[in-house]
Design a protein around this motif. Structure first.
Motif, PDB file in Angstrom:
ATOM      1  N   THR A 147     -17.530   5.499 -25.401  1.00  0.00           N
ATOM      2  CA  THR A 147     -16.380   6.367 -25.109  1.00  0.00           C
ATOM      3  C   THR A 147     -15.954   6.175 -23.602  1.00  0.00           C
ATOM      4  O   THR A 147     -14.832   6.247 -23.259  1.00  0.00           O
ATOM      5  CB  THR A 147     -16.949   7.866 -25.371  1.00  0.00           C
ATOM      6  OG1 THR A 147     -17.320   7.893 -26.777  1.00  0.00           O
ATOM      7  CG2 THR A 147     -15.704   8.706 -25.197  1.00  0.00           C
ATOM      8  N   TYR A 148     -16.906   5.966 -22.785  1.00  0.00           N
ATOM      9  CA  TYR A 148     -16.786   6.099 -21.112  1.00  0.00           C
ATOM     10  C   TYR A 148     -15.622   4.810 -20.941  1.00  0.00           C
ATOM     11  O   TYR A 148     -14.616   4.826 -20.339  1.00  0.00           O
ATOM     12  CB  TYR A 148     -17.938   5.983 -20.457  1.00  0.00           C
ATOM     13  CG  TYR A 148     -17.720   6.179 -18.959  1.00  0.00           C
ATOM     14  CD1 TYR A 148     -18.049   7.286 -18.471  1.00  0.00           C
ATOM     15  CD2 TYR A 148     -17.472   5.370 -18.141  1.00  0.00           C
ATOM     16  CE1 TYR A 148     -18.113   7.747 -17.011  1.00  0.00           C
ATOM     17  CE2 TYR A 148     -17.090   5.536 -16.769  1.00  0.00           C
ATOM     18  CZ  TYR A 148     -17.360   6.527 -16.016  1.00  0.00           C
ATOM     19  OH  TYR A 148     -17.364   6.821 -14.905  1.00  0.00           O
ATOM     20  N   ILE A 149     -16.281   3.559 -21.450  1.00  0.00           N
ATOM     21  CA  ILE A 149     -15.490   2.341 -21.426  1.00  0.00           C
ATOM     22  C   ILE A 149     -14.316   2.297 -22.047  1.00  0.00           C
ATOM     23  O   ILE A 149     -13.270   1.911 -21.457  1.00  0.00           O
ATOM     24  CB  ILE A 149     -16.280   1.058 -21.888  1.00  0.00           C
ATOM     25  CG1 ILE A 149     -17.598   1.200 -21.040  1.00  0.00           C
ATOM     26  CG2 ILE A 149     -15.516  -0.216 -21.746  1.00  0.00           C
ATOM     27  CD1 ILE A 149     -18.625   0.199 -21.611  1.00  0.00           C
ATOM     28  N   ARG A 150     -14.119   3.012 -23.248  1.00  0.00           N
ATOM     29  CA  ARG A 150     -12.901   3.068 -23.900  1.00  0.00           C
ATOM     30  C   ARG A 150     -11.769   4.045 -22.928  1.00  0.00           C
ATOM     31  O   ARG A 150     -10.761   3.548 -22.887  1.00  0.00           O
ATOM     32  CB  ARG A 150     -13.213   3.991 -25.128  1.00  0.00           C
ATOM     33  CG  ARG A 150     -11.701   3.945 -25.806  1.00  0.00           C
ATOM     34  CD  ARG A 150     -11.287   2.725 -26.346  1.00  0.00           C
ATOM     35  NE  ARG A 150      -9.913   2.944 -27.044  1.00  0.00           N
ATOM     36  CZ  ARG A 150      -9.404   1.557 -27.715  1.00  0.00           C
ATOM     37  NH1 ARG A 150      -9.610   0.224 -27.217  1.00  0.00           N
ATOM     38  NH2 ARG A 150      -8.385   1.604 -28.131  1.00  0.00           N
ATOM     39  N   LEU A 188     -13.382  -0.440 -14.672  1.00  0.00           N
ATOM     40  CA  LEU A 188     -13.620  -1.394 -15.648  1.00  0.00           C
ATOM     41  C   LEU A 188     -14.043  -2.651 -15.079  1.00  0.00           C
ATOM     42  O   LEU A 188     -13.363  -3.369 -14.363  1.00  0.00           O
ATOM     43  CB  LEU A 188     -12.517  -1.415 -16.624  1.00  0.00           C
ATOM     44  CG  LEU A 188     -12.417  -2.253 -17.702  1.00  0.00           C
ATOM     45  CD1 LEU A 188     -13.509  -1.666 -18.847  1.00  0.00           C
ATOM     46  CD2 LEU A 188     -11.373  -2.605 -18.386  1.00  0.00           C
ATOM     47  N   ILE A 189     -15.186  -3.026 -15.190  1.00  0.00           N
ATOM     48  CA  ILE A 189     -15.791  -4.438 -14.811  1.00  0.00           C
ATOM     49  C   ILE A 189     -15.439  -5.527 -15.801  1.00  0.00           C
ATOM     50  O   ILE A 189     -16.099  -5.208 -16.973  1.00  0.00           O
ATOM     51  CB  ILE A 189     -17.457  -4.129 -14.502  1.00  0.00           C
ATOM     52  CG1 ILE A 189     -17.683  -3.173 -13.327  1.00  0.00           C
ATOM     53  CG2 ILE A 189     -17.888  -5.579 -14.091  1.00  0.00           C
ATOM     54  CD1 ILE A 189     -18.907  -2.899 -13.314  1.00  0.00           C
ATOM     55  N   LEU A 190     -14.698  -6.488 -15.477  1.00  0.00           N
ATOM     56  CA  LEU A 190     -14.269  -7.459 -16.381  1.00  0.00           C
ATOM     57  C   LEU A 190     -15.523  -8.300 -16.415  1.00  0.00           C
ATOM     58  O   LEU A 190     -16.588  -8.573 -15.492  1.00  0.00           O
ATOM     59  CB  LEU A 190     -13.375  -8.219 -15.582  1.00  0.00           C
ATOM     60  CG  LEU A 190     -11.985  -7.651 -15.302  1.00  0.00           C
ATOM     61  CD1 LEU A 190     -11.029  -8.746 -14.955  1.00  0.00           C
ATOM     62  CD2 LEU A 190     -11.520  -6.806 -16.773  1.00  0.00           C
ATOM     63  N   PRO A 191     -15.981  -8.869 -17.746  1.00  0.00           N
ATOM     64  CA  PRO A 191     -17.289  -9.509 -18.005  1.00  0.00           C
ATOM     65  C   PRO A 191     -17.200 -11.021 -17.487  1.00  0.00           C
ATOM     66  O   PRO A 191     -16.117 -11.577 -17.431  1.00  0.00           O
ATOM     67  CB  PRO A 191     -17.342  -9.273 -19.476  1.00  0.00           C
ATOM     68  CG  PRO A 191     -15.714  -9.577 -19.937  1.00  0.00           C
ATOM     69  CD  PRO A 191     -15.211  -8.731 -18.991  1.00  0.00           C
ATOM     70  N   ARG A 206     -12.757 -14.470 -27.661  1.00  0.00           N
ATOM     71  CA  ARG A 206     -11.384 -13.918 -27.614  1.00  0.00           C
ATOM     72  C   ARG A 206     -10.884 -13.458 -26.242  1.00  0.00           C
ATOM     73  O   ARG A 206      -9.869 -13.673 -25.987  1.00  0.00           O
ATOM     74  CB  ARG A 206     -11.490 -12.656 -28.550  1.00  0.00           C
ATOM     75  CG  ARG A 206     -10.007 -12.248 -28.742  1.00  0.00           C
ATOM     76  CD  ARG A 206     -10.061 -11.312 -30.082  1.00  0.00           C
ATOM     77  NE  ARG A 206     -11.047 -10.702 -30.558  1.00  0.00           N
ATOM     78  CZ  ARG A 206     -11.062  -9.458 -30.073  1.00  0.00           C
ATOM     79  NH1 ARG A 206      -9.941  -8.481 -29.818  1.00  0.00           N
ATOM     80  NH2 ARG A 206     -12.224  -8.481 -30.694  1.00  0.00           N
ATOM     81  N   ILE A 207     -11.891 -13.122 -25.474  1.00  0.00           N
ATOM     82  CA  ILE A 207     -11.579 -12.800 -24.020  1.00  0.00           C
ATOM     83  C   ILE A 207     -11.004 -13.961 -23.255  1.00  0.00           C
ATOM     84  O   ILE A 207      -9.993 -14.004 -22.638  1.00  0.00           O
ATOM     85  CB  ILE A 207     -12.775 -12.393 -23.300  1.00  0.00           C
ATOM     86  CG1 ILE A 207     -13.162 -10.893 -23.543  1.00  0.00           C
ATOM     87  CG2 ILE A 207     -12.521 -12.580 -21.744  1.00  0.00           C
ATOM     88  CD1 ILE A 207     -14.186 -10.285 -22.875  1.00  0.00           C
ATOM     89  N   ASN A 213      -3.627  -6.898 -25.065  1.00  0.00           N
ATOM     90  CA  ASN A 213      -4.677  -7.730 -25.936  1.00  0.00           C
ATOM     91  C   ASN A 213      -5.753  -8.039 -25.070  1.00  0.00           C
ATOM     92  O   ASN A 213      -7.012  -8.120 -25.639  1.00  0.00           O
ATOM     93  CB  ASN A 213      -3.838  -8.986 -26.779  1.00  0.00           C
ATOM     94  CG  ASN A 213      -2.869  -8.506 -27.719  1.00  0.00           C
ATOM     95  OD1 ASN A 213      -3.158  -7.459 -28.133  1.00  0.00           O
ATOM     96  ND2 ASN A 213      -2.172  -9.475 -27.932  1.00  0.00           N
ATOM     97  N   TYR A 214      -5.680  -8.653 -23.906  1.00  0.00           N
ATOM     98  CA  TYR A 214      -6.798  -8.963 -23.015  1.00  0.00           C
ATOM     99  C   TYR A 214      -7.645  -7.623 -22.604  1.00  0.00           C
ATOM    100  O   TYR A 214      -8.682  -7.818 -22.856  1.00  0.00           O
ATOM    101  CB  TYR A 214      -6.332  -9.490 -21.649  1.00  0.00           C
ATOM    102  CG  TYR A 214      -7.428  -9.672 -20.634  1.00  0.00           C
ATOM    103  CD1 TYR A 214      -8.187 -10.863 -20.849  1.00  0.00           C
ATOM    104  CD2 TYR A 214      -7.710  -9.056 -19.651  1.00  0.00           C
ATOM    105  CE1 TYR A 214      -9.127 -11.206 -20.090  1.00  0.00           C
ATOM    106  CE2 TYR A 214      -8.584  -9.332 -18.870  1.00  0.00           C
ATOM    107  CZ  TYR A 214      -9.328 -10.375 -19.112  1.00  0.00           C
ATOM    108  OH  TYR A 214     -10.481 -10.571 -18.144  1.00  0.00           O
ATOM    109  N   LEU A 215      -7.001  -6.725 -22.524  1.00  0.00           N
ATOM    110  CA  LEU A 215      -7.762  -5.299 -22.244  1.00  0.00           C
ATOM    111  C   LEU A 215      -8.788  -4.812 -23.454  1.00  0.00           C
ATOM    112  O   LEU A 215      -9.853  -4.507 -23.214  1.00  0.00           O
ATOM    113  CB  LEU A 215      -6.915  -4.094 -21.802  1.00  0.00           C
ATOM    114  CG  LEU A 215      -6.471  -4.201 -20.580  1.00  0.00           C
ATOM    115  CD1 LEU A 215      -5.406  -2.799 -19.986  1.00  0.00           C
ATOM    116  CD2 LEU A 215      -7.589  -4.098 -19.448  1.00  0.00           C
ATOM    117  N   GLU A 216      -8.102  -5.023 -24.790  1.00  0.00           N
ATOM    118  CA  GLU A 216      -8.635  -4.716 -25.860  1.00  0.00           C
ATOM    119  C   GLU A 216      -9.660  -5.758 -26.209  1.00  0.00           C
ATOM    120  O   GLU A 216     -10.782  -5.190 -26.716  1.00  0.00           O
ATOM    121  CB  GLU A 216      -7.645  -4.825 -26.996  1.00  0.00           C
ATOM    122  CG  GLU A 216      -6.757  -3.516 -27.057  1.00  0.00           C
ATOM    123  CD  GLU A 216      -7.562  -2.360 -27.306  1.00  0.00           C
ATOM    124  OE1 GLU A 216      -8.404  -2.370 -27.989  1.00  0.00           O
ATOM    125  OE2 GLU A 216      -7.066  -1.336 -26.717  1.00  0.00           O
TER     126      GLU A 216
END
Length: 449
Positions: free
Chosen positions: A158-161, A246-249, A380-381, A425-428
């Motif tokens: 939920t937090y990340i969403r 939001l930390i990008l993986p 997908r990322i 789409n990238y964020l999703e």
């Protein structure tokens, strides 16, 4: 003080209390993910319910142990009889009939007081009852741990969403700004006679199509925050502000299915609970079988009784009757209910074994799905990042060509839409990847650890 003044003062006090309450709730509370996890473990109502189950199980252990401890009590009784107590076989008159004679003796007012104590010596159900209660307490702790794991996973997702929704709002606002600028350019060109009216209408439509999306994302954030407040146990009126970003993986090593499976078998509380259920089933068989075995207990009693008339208890004798003894109870026949209980307990043990086997079979599927989701979202990322970069480059080129009057307004609008969609789409994909990793942690039973 008049009634009017009292009413005014009461109203002022109530107003001040309401104002202070509003100001307290109106303060925005900064909330990091780690703090949210801490608040959830401490204040979440579902976790508290599971903790209370542990406390209740601990009391069940005390109840089971009490079966081996002595029990004592005191009782007293006072009664008034309208006639003296009858005694058959005794009579002052010479009765000649076949009826058994009787006479009445004693007092009409009677009182008794008894003190007793009983010490169980042997009961086949005592020891397995205690072990079963201890296993139940361990099961309750495992259930509480499992609940914490599920709630922690839901909180993280939920937090990340919400963080992703904030980023999407930024993208929508950037897209809206670009489309509003395009609308102004179209209007200016139309006024100069260098563009068609349809270009202006298309730009206007693009702007208006983005506004409902912004509203939808804003409502989604509010709903997400309300869910956060519920999970963390915060007041429903408390405003919160997420402080993490939001930390990008980064590229990370994905655990193999075997590694995830082994970790799950080691840490999953629900699987350990199923194993304990089989041990409890063994004890329940012993408890059921104990109903067919004898029991022995020691008992002692001290009885005082008296009789008198007209409530003359202070002028009466109080003879005592103390005794000690042992009691042996041997069950002989009770309609085969004990045998049925033993069979029932064995059936429950077989069911527990099957549930455990089924859970481990399903674990293989769950692990495979969780690991596959991580790998798929990781791929997908990368694809989404490449598409996003391509769409950005395409938009910049089209924008340059449009400025040079080489590209049409329709081409620029399509390029801008593709660029915005690629960013979204990238964020999703980022959210799906992070969520898939949380699901792997939940599958292994290590969320929040």
């Amino acid at each position: 003080m008049t009634l009017k003044k009292a009413f005014i003062y009461t109203s002022l006090v109530f107003g001040l209390i309401t104002l202070f309450s509003y100001l307290a709730n109106a303060q925005t509370k900064p909330l990091s993910l780690q703090e949210a996890l801490s608040l959830t473990i401490t204040h979440n109502r579902e976790i508290k319910i599971s903790s209370l189950d542990v406390d209740r199980s601990q009391q069940q252990i005390q109840i089971a142990k009490s079966a081996a401890l002595p029990s004592a009590g005191i009782s007293a009784q006072v009664a008034h009889y309208f006639y003296e107590s009858p005694f058959f076989g005794l009579s002052n008159s010479g009765a000649t009939s076949d009826k058994i004679p009787y006479d009445r003796f004693g007092g009409r007012d009677q009182a008794t007081a008894t003190a007793w104590i009983t010490q169980p010596v042997y009961n086949a159900a005592t020891k397995p009852g205690i072990i079963n209660a201890q296993l139940q307490e361990r099961q309750s702790r495992l259930s509480a741990t499992d609940k914490e794991t599920d709630i922690a996973a839901l909180l993280k997702q939920t937090y990340i969403r919400i963080l992703v929704l904030h980023e999407r709002i930024k993208l929508q606002k950037e897209s809206l700004a670009r489309n509003e600028k395009a609308l102004q350019d179209a209007k200016s060109l139309l006024a100069q006679g260098r563009a068609l009216r349809v270009d202006t209408l298309r730009a206007y439509t693009s702007v208006k199509n983005l506004e409902p999306d912004l509203l939808k994302l804003s409502y989604a954030i509010e709903v997400g925050k309300q869910q956060l407040r519920t999970l963390t146990g915060l007041d429903s009126l408390q405003e919160i502000e997420l402080t993490d970003s939001l930390i990008l993986p980064e590229t990370a090593t994905v655990l193999s299915e075997e590694e995830v499976y082994n970790e799950a078998r080691l840490h999953r509380a629900d699987l350990q609970s199923l194993d304990l259920q089989q041990q409890r089933a063994d004890q329940q068989i012993k408890i059921a079988a104990a109903g067919m075995k004898p029991s022995v207990s020691l008992t002692a009693q001290y009885l005082i009784q008296t009789q008198t008339n007209q409530l003359q208890y202070f002028n009466a004798y109080y003879p005592s009757t103390p005794f000690v003894g042992a009691q042996l109870t041997v069950p002989v026949f009770n309609g085969n209910s004990n045998k049925a209980k033993v069979k029932q307990a064995r059936i429950e043990k077989d069911q527990s074994a099957l549930r455990s086997q089924q859970a481990y079979v399903e674990l293989h599927t769950t692990v495979k799905q969780a690991v596959a989701n991580v790998r798929e979202t990781a791929a997908r990322i990368q694809t989404s990042a490449n598409v996003k970069e391509t769409a950005r480059l395409s938009y910049e080129i089209t924008q340059y060509r449009y400025a040079k009057a080489v590209a049409s307004r329709l081409e620029l609008t399509d390029a801008e839409l593709a660029f915005t969609e690629a960013q979204s789409n990238y964020l999703e994909a980022v959210y799906d990847y992070l969520s898939a990793n949380i699901e792997v942690e939940r599958t292994m039973g290590i969320v929040g650890k």
